[in-house]
Motif scaffolding. Structure first.
Motif, mmCIF file in Angstrom:
data_model
loop_
_atom_site.group_PDB
_atom_site.id
_atom_site.type_symbol
_atom_site.label_atom_id
_atom_site.label_comp_id
_atom_site.label_asym_id
_atom_site.label_seq_id
_atom_site.Cartn_x
_atom_site.Cartn_y
_atom_site.Cartn_z
ATOM 1 N N ALA A 59 -27.641 14.543 -1.140
ATOM 2 C CA ALA A 59 -26.658 14.255 -2.182
ATOM 3 C C ALA A 59 -25.424 13.649 -1.534
ATOM 4 N N HIS A 60 -24.685 12.940 -2.329
ATOM 5 C CA HIS A 60 -23.401 12.434 -1.870
ATOM 6 C C HIS A 60 -22.483 12.300 -3.067
ATOM 7 N N THR A 61 -21.212 12.245 -2.778
ATOM 8 C CA THR A 61 -20.261 12.026 -3.850
ATOM 9 C C THR A 61 -19.221 11.028 -3.374
ATOM 10 N N ASP A 62 -18.962 10.028 -4.186
ATOM 11 C CA ASP A 62 -17.934 9.066 -3.838
ATOM 12 C C ASP A 62 -17.270 8.528 -5.099
ATOM 13 N N SER A 63 -17.231 9.329 -6.124
ATOM 14 C CA SER A 63 -16.638 8.869 -7.359
ATOM 15 C C SER A 63 -15.386 9.670 -7.661
ATOM 16 N N PRO A 64 -14.267 9.071 -7.924
ATOM 17 C CA PRO A 64 -14.091 7.643 -7.779
ATOM 18 C C PRO A 64 -13.845 7.280 -6.317
ATOM 19 N N CYS A 65 -14.322 6.141 -5.934
ATOM 20 C CA CYS A 65 -14.075 5.634 -4.590
ATOM 21 C C CYS A 65 -13.103 4.474 -4.726
ATOM 22 N N LEU A 66 -11.862 4.720 -4.404
ATOM 23 C CA LEU A 66 -10.841 3.695 -4.501
ATOM 24 C C LEU A 66 -10.673 3.043 -3.142
ATOM 25 N N LYS A 67 -10.895 1.748 -3.072
ATOM 26 C CA LYS A 67 -10.797 0.987 -1.826
ATOM 27 C C LYS A 67 -9.536 0.130 -1.864
ATOM 28 N N LEU A 68 -8.922 -0.040 -0.699
ATOM 29 C CA LEU A 68 -7.771 -0.932 -0.620
ATOM 30 C C LEU A 68 -8.213 -2.362 -0.885
ATOM 31 N N LYS A 69 -7.425 -3.094 -1.630
ATOM 32 C CA LYS A 69 -7.715 -4.505 -1.873
ATOM 33 C C LYS A 69 -7.503 -5.286 -0.576
ATOM 34 N N PRO A 70 -8.184 -6.420 -0.417
ATOM 35 C CA PRO A 70 -8.014 -7.212 0.812
ATOM 36 C C PRO A 70 -6.553 -7.551 1.106
ATOM 37 N N VAL A 71 -5.784 -7.877 0.083
ATOM 38 C CA VAL A 71 -4.339 -8.058 0.221
ATOM 39 C C VAL A 71 -3.721 -6.920 -0.578
ATOM 40 N N ALA A 72 -3.449 -5.814 0.110
ATOM 41 C CA ALA A 72 -3.135 -4.575 -0.585
ATOM 42 C C ALA A 72 -1.653 -4.308 -0.781
ATOM 43 N N LYS A 73 -0.803 -4.924 0.015
ATOM 44 C CA LYS A 73 0.612 -4.586 -0.051
ATOM 45 C C LYS A 73 1.234 -5.077 -1.356
ATOM 46 N N ALA A 74 1.904 -4.182 -2.035
ATOM 47 C CA ALA A 74 2.587 -4.501 -3.285
ATOM 48 C C ALA A 74 4.084 -4.270 -3.067
ATOM 49 N N PRO A 75 4.925 -4.866 -3.899
ATOM 50 C CA PRO A 75 6.371 -4.663 -3.731
ATOM 51 C C PRO A 75 6.737 -3.181 -3.865
ATOM 52 N N PRO A 76 7.656 -2.692 -3.026
ATOM 53 C CA PRO A 76 8.059 -1.280 -3.127
ATOM 54 C C PRO A 76 8.766 -0.997 -4.454
ATOM 55 N N LYS A 77 8.575 0.221 -4.943
ATOM 56 C CA LYS A 77 9.250 0.675 -6.159
ATOM 57 C C LYS A 77 9.849 2.034 -5.881
ATOM 58 N N ALA A 78 11.088 2.229 -6.269
ATOM 59 C CA ALA A 78 11.793 3.504 -6.103
ATOM 60 C C ALA A 78 11.732 3.995 -4.655
ATOM 61 N N GLY A 79 11.739 3.052 -3.702
ATOM 62 C CA GLY A 79 11.749 3.429 -2.292
ATOM 63 C C GLY A 79 10.392 3.774 -1.713
ATOM 64 N N PHE A 80 9.320 3.607 -2.480
ATOM 65 C CA PHE A 80 7.984 3.936 -2.001
ATOM 66 C C PHE A 80 7.192 2.669 -1.717
ATOM 67 N N VAL A 81 6.459 2.671 -0.608
ATOM 68 C CA VAL A 81 5.540 1.578 -0.312
ATOM 69 C C VAL A 81 4.317 1.772 -1.188
ATOM 70 N N GLN A 82 3.841 0.693 -1.790
ATOM 71 C CA GLN A 82 2.672 0.785 -2.651
ATOM 72 C C GLN A 82 1.570 -0.108 -2.121
ATOM 73 N N LEU A 83 0.344 0.336 -2.318
ATOM 74 C CA LEU A 83 -0.830 -0.434 -1.916
ATOM 75 C C LEU A 83 -1.728 -0.624 -3.130
ATOM 76 N N GLY A 84 -2.266 -1.821 -3.268
ATOM 77 C CA GLY A 84 -3.184 -2.099 -4.369
ATOM 78 C C GLY A 84 -4.579 -1.580 -4.045
ATOM 79 N N VAL A 85 -5.208 -0.942 -5.008
ATOM 80 C CA VAL A 85 -6.563 -0.421 -4.827
ATOM 81 C C VAL A 85 -7.460 -0.926 -5.947
#
Length: 118
Positions: A59-85
């Motif tokens: 058995a295995h479990t990988d749901s949900p499996c959120l992967k980083l997008k190839p260009v993952a960096k998104a503009p920071p909001k409220a002082g936090f670095v965000q990554l696109g998934v």
């Protein structure tokens, strides 16, 4: 508890015994654990034409499996670095909406100073 570590790179012949419990890991991200039946006799299985003579349940479990997008960096909001998934495969969302968000996995850092960790 009570499982003995074995290594995938080493031969299993001679190290597995009836009634034994064993585990191995691969890439520090997967674990395989199994128990050998107390009455298992590999030679008798081979005599019947079923070399090894065992059944595997997995058995295995990988749901949900959120992967980083190839260009993952998104503009920071409220002082936090965000990554696109993005969702890999189909998410079983109804079982995950009532859980706290956590992170798991590995981080790989490219550095010009290989002896330093960030």
């Amino acid at each position: 508890a009570g499982y003995f570590r074995i290594y995938e790179s080493a031969p299993f012949k001679g190290c597995l015994a009836p009634g034994g419990k064993y585990f191995l890991t691969r890439n520090d991200s997967s674990i395989v654990a199994f128990a050998v039946g107390a009455k298992f006799d590999a030679s008798a299985a081979a005599d019947r034409g079923t070399p090894g003579g065992f059944t595997v349940f997995a058995a295995h479990t990988d749901s949900p499996c959120l992967k980083l997008k190839p260009v993952a960096k998104a503009p920071p909001k409220a002082g936090f670095v965000q990554l696109g998934v993005e969702c890999y495969g189909g998410g079983l969302w109804q079982t995950w909406f009532d859980r706290d968000l956590t992170l798991a996995g590995r981080v790989v850092v490219r550095s010009t100073a290989p002896d330093k960790t960030p």
